[in-house]
Scaffold this active site. Structure first.
Site, PDB file in Angstrom:
ATOM      1  N   ASP A 237      27.204  -5.249  52.611  1.00 23.94           N
ATOM      2  CA  ASP A 237      28.040  -5.438  51.550  1.00 23.94           C
ATOM      3  C   ASP A 237      27.517  -7.061  50.919  1.00 23.94           C
ATOM      4  O   ASP A 237      27.454  -8.050  51.513  1.00 23.94           O
ATOM      5  CB  ASP A 237      29.521  -5.919  51.950  1.00 23.94           C
ATOM      6  CG  ASP A 237      30.348  -6.424  50.940  1.00 23.94           C
ATOM      7  OD1 ASP A 237      30.041  -6.624  49.872  1.00 23.94           O
ATOM      8  OD2 ASP A 237      31.921  -5.921  51.210  1.00 23.94           O
ATOM      9  N   HIS A 238      26.824  -6.999  49.696  1.00 23.39           N
ATOM     10  CA  HIS A 238      26.462  -8.176  49.051  1.00 23.39           C
ATOM     11  C   HIS A 238      27.359  -9.238  48.543  1.00 23.39           C
ATOM     12  O   HIS A 238      26.872 -10.356  48.394  1.00 23.39           O
ATOM     13  CB  HIS A 238      25.499  -7.452  47.701  1.00 23.39           C
ATOM     14  CG  HIS A 238      24.206  -8.451  47.668  1.00 23.39           C
ATOM     15  ND1 HIS A 238      23.932  -9.823  48.047  1.00 23.39           N
ATOM     16  CD2 HIS A 238      23.199  -7.829  46.897  1.00 23.39           C
ATOM     17  CE1 HIS A 238      22.947 -10.098  47.664  1.00 23.39           C
ATOM     18  NE2 HIS A 238      21.992  -9.126  47.194  1.00 23.39           N
ATOM     19  N   ARG A 239      28.810  -8.894  48.948  1.00 24.51           N
ATOM     20  CA  ARG A 239      29.561 -10.097  48.526  1.00 24.51           C
ATOM     21  C   ARG A 239      29.378 -10.983  49.725  1.00 24.51           C
ATOM     22  O   ARG A 239      29.603 -12.217  49.583  1.00 24.51           O
ATOM     23  CB  ARG A 239      30.989  -9.372  48.468  1.00 24.51           C
ATOM     24  CG  ARG A 239      31.297  -8.529  47.182  1.00 24.51           C
ATOM     25  CD  ARG A 239      32.563  -8.002  47.457  1.00 24.51           C
ATOM     26  NE  ARG A 239      32.755  -7.168  48.494  1.00 24.51           N
ATOM     27  CZ  ARG A 239      33.877  -6.578  48.796  1.00 24.51           C
ATOM     28  NH1 ARG A 239      35.069  -6.666  48.219  1.00 24.51           N
ATOM     29  NH2 ARG A 239      34.138  -5.898  49.883  1.00 24.51           N
TER      30      ARG A 239
END
Length: 453
Positions: A423-425
């Site tokens: 998850d790039h968040r």
């Protein structure tokens, strides 16, 4: 006194369940905690214990019905009570409540006593879709049209219906064995795989167990419609929610895992470890647990409501298991504290339970990171989708023997590709790459695990 039993919440707030089969019939006398039915939720097949001791007066759903949580499933005349007076049945059902003593004896199942959810009735299959007759295993009707099945039983025969798990019923069908003829060997009365295989070995050609097959499809039937429910529906909903909520990034690394292969071979030949099946999945699980301790962003959760990133100081490691009913991902709780042997044993246990369709819903919640082994299908790499609420998932590719540079020369080595989706968040590209590289280095040189704290 007549009391209704409503379908309880079987875990995680699942709104409905499909009735697989009744294990009792109207008129049966049942004991407290006796298994009365099998239902399939979005995650597992669950046995329902009876919340009362009494006589079954009515079954409110048939095998194959989808029943909402809170809908009436079965009615009982409670033992030792006066029968309900004519005309007062509805009132007695609405007001009857178990005594304090009965409440203390209730089976430990989430949601017993669930409040009604409106006046919803069990959903019926779409028009034109086959409904199994009473006593016919629903899994059989999903088989090819020329497979043999057992003929429908009259409702009275349900009282003697042989008890077994879905995989055992499938094996019996494949071997042409009528479960009603198989004598269970255990004290529980449950027919096992060994019982079926033993019976099949004893049956001679003069004792056929084949019964009439379904009629063949017509030539104009070009499609088959399968209801979207159970594990397939849950998986689809979860994957769509994950794909459109978390921005996925996938990165890859190909590593020489010859040293890990040699370690596994050595452990399997060790008599002290006989009975423990240690494989590449267990070693990868250990490597992941070690690496997560040094890269906490991969072991975290995005809490949008609180506006916070929650970092976990433990690892609930999800192990993806492909089953006949679909993909399930049970968790190994506190995997970071387990040894390699303990991880191997737990992976084997979770896989066995999942294949039997008996994974509890609670075992598939609360995961912090997951592993999936696509290599068992001969696949080199993939782009796995995150489980909702998790920051990362690692896919293991097939281990292939191929030419590789080793110590300045070309040699045949065991090569594997690792795929990490994150998850790039929560995880920057640098953090994801360093985590994946560290997992790969441990698999390339398992002795490196001794250096990690």
């Amino acid at each position: 006194m007549t009391i209704d039993f409503r379908l309880p919440d079987l875990g995680e707030g699942l709104p409905e369940a499909e009735l697989v089969q009744w294990l009792v019939a109207e008129g049966d006398t049942v004991a407290l905690n006796q298994t009365i039915a099998e239902v399939e939720t979005a995650k597992a097949i669950v046995e329902l214990p009876s919340p009362h001791a009494g006589v079954v007066t009515s079954l409110h759903a048939a095998a194959g019905d989808v029943v909402e949580v809170g809908a009436v499933l079965i009615s009982f005349d409670i033992a030792g009570e006066e029968p309900t007076a004519p005309g007062a049945e509805t009132a007695s059902r609405a007001t009857a409540e178990p005594s304090a003593e009965e409440n203390r004896a209730q089976p430990n199942l989430v949601g017993y006593g669930a409040a009604p959810r409106g006046s919803a009735r069990p959903q019926r299959r779409a028009r034109g879709q086959m409904r199994p007759a009473v006593g016919v295993d629903t899994a059989v009707l999903e088989a090819a049209p020329h497979d043999v099945i057992h003929t429908p039983e009259p409702i009275e025969a349900l009282r003697e219906r042989p008890r077994s798990t879905p995989p055992v019923r499938k094996l019996a069908k494949e071997l042409g064995v009528d479960l009603a003829l198989v004598q269970p060997s255990g004290a529980t009365g449950l027919i096992t795989r060994a019982d079926v295989e033993s019976y099949a070995a004893r049956v001679t050609p003069t004792e056929p167990t084949v019964v009439p097959a379904l009629a063949p499809r017509s030539e104009g039937e070009r499609t088959t419609r399968i209801p979207i429910r159970g594990v397939r529906k849950h998986t689809a909903d979860a994957m769509v929610r994950s794909a459109f909520t978390a921005p996925h990034v996938t990165t890859f690394v190909t590593v020489d895992v010859t040293a890990t292969s040699e370690l596994i071979a050595s452990l399997r030949s060790d008599r002290a470890l006989e009975g423990h099946r240690i494989g590449i999945m267990a070693v990868a699980a250990k490597a992941v647990c070690l690496a997560l301790g040094r890269h906490p962003s991969l072991n975290s959760r995005w809490d949008a409501e609180a506006g916070e990133i929650v970092q976990h100081h433990y690892v609930n490691l999800g192990i993806a298991a492909a089953t006949e009913r679909g993909l399930v991902v049970p968790n190994i709780t506190d995997a970071q504290s387990m040894t390699l042997v303990e991880l191997a044993d737990e992976i084997g246990r979770l896989a066995e339970v999942a294949r039997a369709g008996r994974t509890a819903p609670s075992a598939m919640s609360g995961g912090t990171f997951s592993i999936t082994n696509v290599g068992v299908f001969g696949v080199d790499a993939g782009t796995p989708i995150l489980n909702p609420g998790e920051a990362g998932i690692l896919a293991l590719g097939a281990v292939r023997r191929q030419p590789w540079e080793h110590r300045g020369e070309i040699a045949l080595r065991d090569i594997m590709t690792l795929s990490l989706s994150f998850d790039h968040r929560l995880v920057d590209g640098e953090q994801g790459a360093k985590f994946l590289r560290e997992v790969g280095e441990i698999l390339r040189e398992p002795g490196r695990a001794m250096l990690l704290g």
